[in-house]
Design a protein around this motif. Structure first.
Motif, short mmCIF file in Angstrom:
data_model
loop_
_atom_site.label_atom_id
_atom_site.label_comp_id
_atom_site.label_asym_id
_atom_site.label_seq_id
_atom_site.Cartn_x
_atom_site.Cartn_y
_atom_site.Cartn_z
N ASP A 158 -25.16 59.51 159.69
CA ASP A 158 -25.27 60.80 158.49
C ASP A 158 -23.98 60.77 157.71
OD1 ASP A 158 -24.12 63.76 158.45
OD2 ASP A 158 -26.44 63.62 158.45
N GLY A 159 -24.04 60.97 156.44
CA GLY A 159 -22.96 61.15 155.35
C GLY A 159 -21.86 62.14 155.84
N ILE A 160 -22.13 63.16 156.66
CA ILE A 160 -21.12 63.94 157.06
C ILE A 160 -20.27 63.17 158.33
CG2 ILE A 160 -20.60 65.92 158.74
CD1 ILE A 160 -22.97 67.31 157.22
N ASP A 161 -20.87 62.41 158.96
CA ASP A 161 -20.10 61.61 160.15
C ASP A 161 -19.37 60.52 159.32
OD1 ASP A 161 -21.35 63.04 162.19
OD2 ASP A 161 -22.90 61.71 162.43
N ILE A 162 -19.90 59.94 158.28
CA ILE A 162 -19.11 58.96 157.68
C ILE A 162 -17.96 59.59 156.93
CG2 ILE A 162 -19.14 57.39 155.42
CD1 ILE A 162 -22.18 56.93 156.02
N ALA A 163 -18.15 60.75 156.24
CA ALA A 163 -16.87 61.53 155.85
C ALA A 163 -15.55 61.87 156.57
CB ALA A 163 -17.34 62.77 155.04
N ALA A 164 -16.33 62.12 158.02
CA ALA A 164 -15.25 62.44 159.02
C ALA A 164 -14.63 61.11 159.54
CB ALA A 164 -16.13 63.18 160.01
N ARG A 165 -15.06 60.09 159.42
CA ARG A 165 -14.83 58.63 159.99
C ARG A 165 -13.74 58.35 158.89
NH1 ARG A 165 -16.81 53.76 158.53
NH2 ARG A 165 -18.87 54.40 158.13
N LEU A 166 -14.24 58.40 157.52
CA LEU A 166 -13.28 57.97 156.21
C LEU A 166 -12.06 58.86 155.97
CD1 LEU A 166 -15.78 57.15 153.92
CD2 LEU A 166 -14.32 55.37 154.92
N ARG A 167 -12.36 60.27 156.51
CA ARG A 167 -11.04 61.15 155.65
C ARG A 167 -9.63 60.95 156.40
NH1 ARG A 167 -9.70 62.43 151.69
NH2 ARG A 167 -11.63 62.69 151.08
N PRO A 168 -9.54 60.71 157.76
CA PRO A 168 -8.29 60.23 158.22
C PRO A 168 -7.39 59.28 157.52
CG PRO A 168 -9.57 60.51 160.13
CD PRO A 168 -10.56 60.44 158.69
N ASN A 169 -7.86 58.40 157.10
CA ASN A 169 -7.06 57.13 156.32
C ASN A 169 -7.41 56.98 154.94
OD1 ASN A 169 -5.83 56.35 158.83
ND2 ASN A 169 -7.95 55.52 159.45
N TRP A 170 -8.55 57.58 154.40
CA TRP A 170 -9.01 57.49 152.89
C TRP A 170 -8.08 58.45 152.03
CZ3 TRP A 170 -11.79 54.28 150.47
CH2 TRP A 170 -12.30 54.63 149.24
N LYS A 171 -7.71 57.67 150.93
CA LYS A 171 -6.47 58.15 150.10
C LYS A 171 -7.40 58.87 148.85
CE LYS A 171 -3.40 57.59 152.84
NZ LYS A 171 -3.14 58.42 154.04
N GLY A 172 -8.94 58.08 148.65
CA GLY A 172 -9.37 58.44 147.47
C GLY A 172 -10.06 59.71 147.46
N GLY A 173 -11.07 60.01 146.45
CA GLY A 173 -11.98 61.15 146.72
C GLY A 173 -13.17 60.88 147.28
N ILE A 174 -13.69 61.93 147.89
CA ILE A 174 -15.34 61.73 148.49
C ILE A 174 -15.96 63.08 147.96
CG2 ILE A 174 -16.64 61.83 150.44
CD1 ILE A 174 -14.06 60.95 152.13
N ALA A 175 -16.93 62.63 147.15
CA ALA A 175 -17.85 63.84 146.39
C ALA A 175 -19.37 63.59 147.14
CB ALA A 175 -17.94 63.53 145.10
N ILE A 176 -19.52 64.82 147.74
CA ILE A 176 -20.89 64.69 148.43
C ILE A 176 -22.10 65.08 147.42
CG2 ILE A 176 -22.43 66.11 150.32
CD1 ILE A 176 -19.80 64.44 151.84
N ILE A 177 -23.07 64.14 147.53
CA ILE A 177 -24.30 64.38 146.98
C ILE A 177 -25.35 64.45 148.02
CG2 ILE A 177 -25.98 63.34 145.23
CD1 ILE A 177 -23.26 61.80 144.13
N SER A 178 -26.23 65.52 147.53
CA SER A 178 -27.10 65.77 148.76
C SER A 178 -28.39 66.72 148.33
CB SER A 178 -26.65 66.72 149.89
OG SER A 178 -27.65 66.73 150.89
N ALA A 179 -29.68 66.42 148.81
CA ALA A 179 -30.59 67.11 148.49
C ALA A 179 -30.84 68.39 149.51
CB ALA A 179 -31.95 66.36 148.56
N ARG A 180 -29.89 68.35 150.42
CA ARG A 180 -30.00 69.45 151.72
C ARG A 180 -29.75 70.91 150.98
NH1 ARG A 180 -26.86 66.56 156.59
NH2 ARG A 180 -28.04 64.78 156.83
N GLY A 181 -30.63 71.70 151.26
CA GLY A 181 -30.68 72.90 150.66
C GLY A 181 -29.99 74.21 151.66
N LYS A 182 -29.70 73.88 152.78
CA LYS A 182 -29.23 74.73 153.88
C LYS A 182 -27.90 75.04 153.37
CE LYS A 182 -33.00 73.63 157.10
NZ LYS A 182 -33.27 73.25 158.39
N THR A 183 -27.41 76.22 153.73
CA THR A 183 -25.93 76.61 153.75
C THR A 183 -25.13 75.77 154.71
OG1 THR A 183 -26.51 78.84 153.12
CG2 THR A 183 -24.38 78.50 153.91
N GLU A 184 -25.66 75.61 155.94
CA GLU A 184 -24.95 74.89 157.17
C GLU A 184 -24.67 73.68 156.53
OE1 GLU A 184 -28.76 75.85 158.19
OE2 GLU A 184 -27.54 77.62 157.90
N ASP A 185 -25.53 72.99 155.96
CA ASP A 185 -25.26 71.74 155.53
C ASP A 185 -24.14 71.53 154.48
OD1 ASP A 185 -27.47 70.76 156.77
OD2 ASP A 185 -28.82 71.01 155.27
#
Length: 75
Positions: A48-75
């Motif tokens: 899941d992209g959310i899991d990837i972002a969480a995995r990257l974020r602690p050491n990632w110095k670049g930007g992460i832009a989320i692109i999604s077709a998900r339409g629910k507010t929770e997403d």
């Protein structure tokens, strides 16, 4: 694919673009060379992209832009 269309458009604006269809491919590309920003789809086949972002974020110095077709507010 939307990924190919987006990559084509970004290349036309002069950006260097590498594409990956799953988290494992993205990891391999990042080991080869760093990136300034990751455009991350939430609905990837292996992780899941959310899991990837969480995995990257602690050491990632670049930007992460989320692109999604998900339409629910929770997403």
């Amino acid at each position: 694919l939307q990924r190919d269309s987006l990559a084509f458009s970004l290349r036309n604006y002069g950006h260097e673009v590498r594409t990956a269809g799953c988290g494992r491919e993205m990891d391999a590309l990042l080991l080869q060379a760093p990136a300034d920003i990751i455009l991350l789809d939430l609905g990837l086949p292996d992780e899941d992209g959310i899991d990837i972002a969480a995995r990257l974020r602690p050491n990632w110095k670049g930007g992460i832009a989320i692109i999604s077709a998900r339409g629910k507010t929770e997403d």
